[in-house]
Design an enzyme around this catalytic site. Structure first.
Site, PDB file in Angstrom:
ATOM      1  N   LYS A  89       0.706  -1.058  -0.041  1.00  0.00           N
ATOM      2  CA  LYS A  89       0.177  -0.007  -0.090  1.00  0.00           C
ATOM      3  C   LYS A  89       0.907   1.254  -0.055  1.00  0.00           C
ATOM      4  CE  LYS A  89      -3.385   2.679   0.461  1.00  0.00           C
ATOM      5  NZ  LYS A  89      -4.338   2.917  -0.682  1.00  0.00           N
ATOM      6  N   GLY A  90       0.291   2.341  -0.810  1.00  0.00           N
ATOM      7  CA  GLY A  90       1.147   3.797  -0.506  1.00  0.00           C
ATOM      8  C   GLY A  90       1.811   3.928   0.691  1.00  0.00           C
ATOM      9  N   ASN A 142     -12.892   3.455  -6.267  1.00  0.00           N
ATOM     10  CA  ASN A 142     -12.345   3.652  -5.007  1.00  0.00           C
ATOM     11  C   ASN A 142     -11.879   4.978  -4.565  1.00  0.00           C
ATOM     12  OD1 ASN A 142      -9.514   3.823  -4.070  1.00  0.00           O
ATOM     13  ND2 ASN A 142      -9.266   2.652  -5.785  1.00  0.00           N
ATOM     14  N   ILE A 146      -9.940   5.792  -1.575  1.00  0.00           N
ATOM     15  CA  ILE A 146      -9.394   5.440  -0.045  1.00  0.00           C
ATOM     16  C   ILE A 146      -8.762   6.488   0.406  1.00  0.00           C
ATOM     17  CG2 ILE A 146      -7.907   3.710   1.210  1.00  0.00           C
ATOM     18  CD1 ILE A 146     -10.420   2.378   0.000  1.00  0.00           C
ATOM     19  N   GLY A 147      -8.167   7.431  -0.526  1.00  0.00           N
ATOM     20  CA  GLY A 147      -7.564   8.592  -0.200  1.00  0.00           C
ATOM     21  C   GLY A 147      -6.116   8.213   0.672  1.00  0.00           C
ATOM     22  N   CYS A 168      -1.887   9.443  -7.850  1.00  0.00           N
ATOM     23  CA  CYS A 168      -3.203   9.118  -7.372  1.00  0.00           C
ATOM     24  C   CYS A 168      -4.323  10.002  -7.581  1.00  0.00           C
ATOM     25  CB  CYS A 168      -2.897   9.103  -5.669  1.00  0.00           C
ATOM     26  SG  CYS A 168      -4.476   8.488  -4.932  1.00  0.00           S
ATOM     27  N   ASN A 183      -2.728   3.541 -13.224  1.00  0.00           N
ATOM     28  CA  ASN A 183      -3.250   3.730 -12.057  1.00  0.00           C
ATOM     29  C   ASN A 183      -4.722   3.822 -12.486  1.00  0.00           C
ATOM     30  OD1 ASN A 183      -4.134   4.429  -9.311  1.00  0.00           O
ATOM     31  ND2 ASN A 183      -2.104   5.221  -9.002  1.00  0.00           N
ATOM     32  N   GLY A 228      -4.068  -3.176 -15.071  1.00  0.00           N
ATOM     33  CA  GLY A 228      -5.460  -2.400 -15.392  1.00  0.00           C
ATOM     34  C   GLY A 228      -6.520  -3.510 -15.778  1.00  0.00           C
TER      35      GLY A 228
END
Ligand SMILES: Cc1cc2nc3c(=O)[nH]c(=O)nc-3n(C[C@H](O)[C@H](O)[C@H](O)COP(=O)(O)O)c2cc1C
Length: 301
Positions: free
Chosen positions: A42-43, A66, A68-69, A128, A190, A241
């Protein structure tokens, strides 16, 4: 089944994508980490982040949205709490996904990771779509992307892969800018900025209003972009993707990808990454492909 990306060797070209595979350890009892090429964390940001308010995930006709932020535990907690466990359970390739709101943030994350063992490379998220600043701004403005990549590369003790935003007009140009800035590889795509409205309440179905679209719905667009990028740069391209089946991985490789990542598929089936890796092996055997890397760029385009 081995492929090499920026000097890093993977035992399979099928890699779990950032944000869909936790910090790896969560999947320990679900899949055999040794069967997949590796995974992207995860980032990771300088400080822990709570992310956006819910609802932040919805299903769409052929995928999901999504916002998620970029919720995450922060780079320091990852190094202290997750990395030691990861080293115990598997020797799979770990790629640390890095992001920040400023270039200095990204540099601090990279510097913290530089001294931590057990990480093979960095994936710099320049793309993002779900935060109000940073992220996508870097990924959509060529001069800013160049500066971000050049400075992160300068600070990085490990190979640097730059994850490109698909929310641009000319992704080949952005890949060239990343390569020019010193990227050792690029990954794409992304998620695509998207919107869904609940017609009864007339409110957005995602609290952030917009979210990032992923899954099979985006595959043909991602394919086109991987093809464009692989023509535009000489550095390795990692494609993603909507990869759900082994044939999807073959398709991305034929379009020019050296390896692929699998994201949304893990939400439908947590064993997806391993199944696709095994399926790719079978596909190669059935098609008398002796070395999987021969698939890269093999399409007659
Ligand atoms: C829930 C979710 C969270 C994600 N979080 C991140 C992230 O933290 N960093 C990042 O670079 N990409 C993130 N992504 C993007 C994926 O890594 C991938 O680029 C995208 O979903 C397209 O691949 P897919 O269609 O196989 O899901 C996220 C995607 C999803 C669905």
């Amino acid at each position: 089944m081995r492929v090499t990306v920026a000097g890093v060797e993977f035992r399979s070209p099928v890699i779990a994508a950032s944000g869909t595979f936790g910090y790896g350890v969560e999947f320990e009892e679900i899949i055999s980490l040794d069967k997949i090429g590796g995974f992207v964390t995860k980032g990771l940001s300088r400080e822990p982040m709570a992310g956006n308010p819910a609802p932040r995930i919805i299903e769409t006709a052929a995928g999901m949205m999504n916002a998620i932020g970029l919720q995450n535990m922060g780079v320091k907690a990852f190094i202290a709490e997750k990395l030691p466990k990861l080293k115990q359970i598997s020797d799979t390739v770990v790629i640390a996904n890095v992001f920040g709101f400023t270039i200095e943030d990204c540099l601090e994350v990279i510097q913290a990771l530089n001294d931590a063992p057990g990480i093979a490379m960095y994936e710099l998220n320049a793309s993002c779509p779900n935060t109000s600043h940073g992220g996508m701004v870097f990924g959509t403005d060529p001069p800013q992307l160049w500066e971000l990549v050049a400075r992160c590369k300068g600070a990085s003790k490990r190979p640097l892969m730059v994850k490109l935003s698909p929310n641009v007009t000319n992704i080949g140009l952005m890949a060239q800018v990343a390569a020019d800035g010193g990227a050792d590889a690029v990954s794409l795509v992304n998620t695509f900025v998207s919107l869904a409205i609940d017609v009864e309440t007339r409110r957005p179905r995602i609290a952030n209003i917009t979210g990032g679209l992923s899954g099979p719905a985006i595959k043909p667009i991602a394919m086109r972009m991987v093809h464009e990028v692989s023509k535009a740069v000489k550095i390795p391209v990692v494609g993603m993707g909507g990869v759900v089946r082994a044939e999807d991985a073959v398709e991305f490789m034929m379009a020019g990808a050296t390896a692929v990542q699998v994201g949304t598929a893990s939400y439908a089936d947590p064993r997806a990454v391993e199944n696709i890796a095994n399926g790719l092996k079978r596909w190669c055997a059935a098609h008398e492909v002796a070395e999987v890397r021969a698939l890269t760029g093999a399409a007659l385009l």
